[in-house]
Design a protein around this motif. Structure first.
Motif, PDB file in Angstrom:
ATOM      1  N   GLU A  70      -3.228   2.679 -11.239  1.00  0.00           N
ATOM      2  CA  GLU A  70      -4.354   2.973 -10.344  1.00  0.00           C
ATOM      3  C   GLU A  70      -5.137   1.702  -9.992  1.00  0.00           C
ATOM      4  OE1 GLU A  70      -6.454   5.897 -12.525  1.00  0.00           O
ATOM      5  OE2 GLU A  70      -5.144   7.567 -11.910  1.00  0.00           O
ATOM      6  N   LEU A  71      -5.297   0.815 -10.953  1.00  0.00           N
ATOM      7  CA  LEU A  71      -5.972  -0.442 -10.667  1.00  0.00           C
ATOM      8  C   LEU A  71      -5.175  -1.282  -9.679  1.00  0.00           C
ATOM      9  CD1 LEU A  71      -7.270  -1.451 -14.216  1.00  0.00           C
ATOM     10  CD2 LEU A  71      -8.642  -0.707 -12.269  1.00  0.00           C
ATOM     11  N   SER A 120      -5.263  -1.989  -2.007  1.00  0.00           N
ATOM     12  CA  SER A 120      -5.994  -1.397  -0.886  1.00  0.00           C
ATOM     13  C   SER A 120      -7.104  -2.304  -0.389  1.00  0.00           C
ATOM     14  CB  SER A 120      -6.580  -0.042  -1.302  1.00  0.00           C
ATOM     15  OG  SER A 120      -7.579  -0.213  -2.306  1.00  0.00           O
ATOM     16  N   GLN A 121      -7.594  -3.211  -1.239  1.00  0.00           N
ATOM     17  CA  GLN A 121      -8.675  -4.109  -0.855  1.00  0.00           C
ATOM     18  C   GLN A 121      -8.179  -5.457  -0.342  1.00  0.00           C
ATOM     19  OE1 GLN A 121     -10.915  -4.294  -4.499  1.00  0.00           O
ATOM     20  NE2 GLN A 121     -11.968  -2.352  -4.145  1.00  0.00           N
ATOM     21  N   SER A 160       0.819  -1.217   0.000  1.00  0.00           N
ATOM     22  CA  SER A 160       0.000   0.000   0.000  1.00  0.00           C
ATOM     23  C   SER A 160       0.849   1.262   0.000  1.00  0.00           C
ATOM     24  CB  SER A 160      -0.926  -0.004   1.224  1.00  0.00           C
ATOM     25  OG  SER A 160      -1.795  -1.116   1.181  1.00  0.00           O
ATOM     26  N   HIS A 164       1.965   3.955  -1.761  1.00  0.00           N
ATOM     27  CA  HIS A 164       1.698   4.634  -3.031  1.00  0.00           C
ATOM     28  C   HIS A 164       2.916   5.397  -3.521  1.00  0.00           C
ATOM     29  CE1 HIS A 164      -2.993   4.628  -2.932  1.00  0.00           C
ATOM     30  NE2 HIS A 164      -2.479   3.473  -2.579  1.00  0.00           N
ATOM     31  N   HIS A 215      -3.183  -0.048  -7.361  1.00  0.00           N
ATOM     32  CA  HIS A 215      -3.415   0.596  -6.065  1.00  0.00           C
ATOM     33  C   HIS A 215      -4.740   0.130  -5.461  1.00  0.00           C
ATOM     34  CE1 HIS A 215      -0.584   4.264  -6.828  1.00  0.00           C
ATOM     35  NE2 HIS A 215       0.063   3.165  -6.527  1.00  0.00           N
ATOM     36  N   LEU A 216      -5.786   0.077  -6.285  1.00  0.00           N
ATOM     37  CA  LEU A 216      -7.108  -0.328  -5.811  1.00  0.00           C
ATOM     38  C   LEU A 216      -7.092  -1.766  -5.326  1.00  0.00           C
ATOM     39  CD1 LEU A 216     -10.141   0.250  -5.475  1.00  0.00           C
ATOM     40  CD2 LEU A 216     -10.448  -0.471  -7.863  1.00  0.00           C
ATOM     41  N   TYR A 217      -6.453  -2.636  -6.080  1.00  0.00           N
ATOM     42  CA  TYR A 217      -6.377  -4.046  -5.708  1.00  0.00           C
ATOM     43  C   TYR A 217      -5.629  -4.209  -4.391  1.00  0.00           C
ATOM     44  CZ  TYR A 217      -5.456  -9.057  -6.073  1.00  0.00           C
ATOM     45  OH  TYR A 217      -5.388 -10.410  -5.830  1.00  0.00           O
TER      46      TYR A 217
END
Length: 418
Positions: free
Chosen positions: A323-324, A330-331, A289, A291, A326-328
């Motif tokens: 960005e995808l 974060s989840q 995570s 960034h 990052h999203l993956y």
């Protein structure tokens, strides 16, 4: 009247295919001799055919099959009950880790190393934990939270001299009892992105740690493991078996590692050494995570790509991938206990499995990968991991397209000629 209960031929063939396919799959995946699984599944197939010959009603036959599955599941659960586990006291285990700032590793990160060392220490193991810096924060955290049984070793698994020194230090402490367990946890994922956009150094970096580093420390500690008739537990990744988009460098190194581990399993069986692979789902560990780290990697990629290649893919295509990711990340799951518990179970089970799934969704992923058409499993991975919406720029815009003018260059030339 008996004809009323006869199954259609396509149902008959379908169920037989499941039985025969399951038999072959278990036979190929089993680390036991070929006779037991083959005899068991052939017997089940013959039983199914006999039941069919009596024209039993469909509901009764399905109920019998369901009952057999329940009994089989209960038997497996009984073998794995806590009371059947081996004692942890007096058993020495080495846990590898790599405490260098690095990205998400999909099941192979320093977070697993720390959590595993703590968990095994709490269970009573004599833990040897490798770190890159004995004076670093990670090493101090382990010293604060673990018992005096814990021993820290300064090891970079890519440096053979450090691996050899760790072997000497461990051997001096364990003595004649040997090493019960080696937990191969160290690994890296140095980048994400399309293969064409990845540097060769990214592939070499993943192979150096995930494959050659793991191979080096495993070979070095094998004499101690054979001496104790112990266990080799390797944290791999589903990316080594399935084509996760944008993870080719990491996945290729894990695929090589998986083949190495499977070969070791057969070669070490006569020595009494059990070899297991753990396949985790997505967990939030280490730099997953961070960034700032990934922004730096993204900017470096934009600087190093040839201009023509960057033009064909488009900067927006690369940004969407970042960005995808990052999203993956974060989840991802923050609770690492499914992995640490599985490691402990593999170390203490009287008859450990060849493969363990750790975390939600991994079993479903492998089921789809094994039994569904390739097109369906590929689409499932794309929807699961990176849900790309943008195509590369060259596939979106016609040749000669000028995004500023909104016209093709060929059209402009024609207009100028007129």
């Amino acid at each position: 009247m008996m004809d009323d209960y006869t199954f259609p031929s396509w149902i008959y063939l379908g169920v037989l295919a499941v039985f025969v396919g399951g038999a072959m799959k278990r036979l190929l995946a089993s680390h036991l001799g070929p006779a037991p699984p083959l005899v068991a599944w052939l017997g089940a197939t013959v039983l199914a055919e006999r039941l069919w010959s009596f024209c039993l009603p469909a509901a009764l036959l399905l109920a019998l099959l369901g009952l057999a599955c329940c009994l089989y599941s209960a038997a497996r659960t009984g073998l794995a009950r806590p009371g059947a586990a081996l004692p942890a006291r007096g058993k020495a285990v080495l846990v590898t880790g790599r405490r260098r700032p690095r990205p998400l590793c999909l099941g192979c990160d320093s977070g697993f190393g720390t959590a595993t060392a703590k968990h095994l220490d709490n269970l009573g193991f004599e833990v040897f934990a490798t770190v890159l810096d004995l004076s670093g924060e990670g090493a101090r955290e382990l010293e604060r939270s673990c018992s005096p049984r814990l021993t820290l070793l300064q090891v970079d698994i890519t440096q053979q001299q450090q691996v050899h020194q760790a072997l000497l230090d461990t051997k001096a402490k364990v003595g004649l009892k040997g090493l019960w367990g080696l937990v191969n946890n160290a690994g890296v994922c140095v980048n994400f992105g399309d293969i064409e956009l990845s540097l060769m150094s990214n592939f070499r970096g993943c192979m150096e740690v995930n494959f050659f580093g793991t191979l080096s420390i495993t070979k070095s500690f094998l004499p101690l493991l054979r001496q104790a008739k112990g266990r080799i537990i390797t944290i791999s990744s589903p990316a080594g078996d399935q084509p996760f988009p944008c993870l080719a460098a990491y996945g290729a190194s894990k695929a090589a590692l998986n083949l190495l581990v499977n070969t070791l399993r057969h070669e070490l069986e006569p020595w009494g050494v059990k070899v297991c692979t753990i396949l985790p789902s997505s967990f939030k560990t280490g730099q997953s995570s961070n960034h700032a780290y990934w922004e730096q990697q993204h900017k470096q990629l934009l600087r190093t790509l040839p201009p023509a290649l960057l033009e064909e893919y488009g900067e927006d295509y690369l940004t969407e991938t970042k960005e995808l990711f990052h999203l993956y990340a974060s989840q991802a799951n923050t609770d690492l206990s499914p992995v640490t518990d599985t490691i402990a179970r593999a170390l203490l089970a009287p008859r450990p499995r060849a493969r363990y799934f750790a975390g939600p969704g991994v079993g479903l992923m492998y089921f789809i990968h094994s039994y569904c058409p390739l097109s369906l499993s590929s689409r499932f991975l794309q929807k699961l991991f990176l849900k790309k919406r943008l195509a590369p720029r060259a596939l979106r815009d016609p040749p000669g397209f000028d995004p500023d003018l909104g016209l093709g260059l060929n059209n402009n030339n024609n207009n100028n000629n007129k």
